[in-house]
Enzyme design. Structure first.
Site, PDB file in Angstrom:
ATOM      1  N   GLY A   1       0.805  -1.217   0.000  1.00  0.00           N
ATOM      2  CA  GLY A   1       0.000   0.000   0.000  1.00  0.00           C
ATOM      3  C   GLY A   1       0.839   1.268   0.000  1.00  0.00           C
ATOM      4  O   GLY A   1       0.453   2.275  -0.600  1.00  0.00           O
ATOM      5  N   ASP A   2       1.992   1.219   0.640  1.00  0.00           N
ATOM      6  CA  ASP A   2       2.905   2.363   0.634  1.00  0.00           C
ATOM      7  C   ASP A   2       3.310   2.709  -0.790  1.00  0.00           C
ATOM      8  O   ASP A   2       3.299   3.871  -1.183  1.00  0.00           O
ATOM      9  CB  ASP A   2       4.135   2.040   1.485  1.00  0.00           C
ATOM     10  N   SER A   3       3.621   1.704  -1.588  1.00  0.00           N
ATOM     11  CA  SER A   3       4.044   1.974  -2.968  1.00  0.00           C
ATOM     12  C   SER A   3       2.874   2.428  -3.838  1.00  0.00           C
ATOM     13  O   SER A   3       3.036   3.292  -4.696  1.00  0.00           O
ATOM     14  CB  SER A   3       4.722   0.748  -3.579  1.00  0.00           C
TER      15      SER A   3
END
Length: 141
Positions: free
Chosen positions: A22-24
């Site tokens: 999700g960070d990416s």
């Protein structure tokens, strides 16, 4: 590559694994918006991106989404799984901010794995609108 897991399959991943993805997903959306907003030197693009992907900003977005009541029951559960995971916060944010940011990233990872791209766009747009005036001022600097 297109991933289209069932919710059950996506729930098999740990909250931190979902947050890793999700960070990416979130950062790519930020970078796209910044690039489309202004053509500027890479160091300035990076500086603007950092202001939007930091734990403090992501935490504000997570709280905003909760306050607006836009998360479904399932999305709230996924967010809470990520938020409640034991993490070590970096020095530049509080543990509460870092946990909220992890919850938001977990949600984006989950939505990506379950191919809910339109939902990602809706939630990201709400996040982006938060502080947009301040962002527009930074572009002019």
């Amino acid at each position: 590559m297109h991933i289209d897991m069932t919710e059950r399959e996506a729930n098999q991943y740990s909250p931190l694994a979902l947050a890793f993805l999700g960070d990416s997903v979130y950062e790519q959306l930020v970078r796209e918006r910044i690039l489309l907003a202004a053509n500027m030197p890479a160091h300035k693009l990076h500086k603007l991106a950092v202001s939007r992907v930091c734990a403090e900003y992501q935490s504000e977005c997570a709280l905003l989404l909760q306050e607006q009541g836009v998360l479904t029951e399932n999305e709230t559960e996924v967010f809470k799984r990520g938020r409640n995971t034991k993490v070590n916060a970096p020095k530049h944010s509080t543990i509460a901010e870092y946990r909220n940011a992890t919850g938001l990233e977990c949600l984006f990872g989950y939505l990506y794995l379950t191919a809910q791209h339109e939902r990602i766009d809706v939630l990201f747009s709400l996040c982006w609108e938060h502080g947009e005036d301040e962002f527009n001022e930074k572009i002019k600097e």
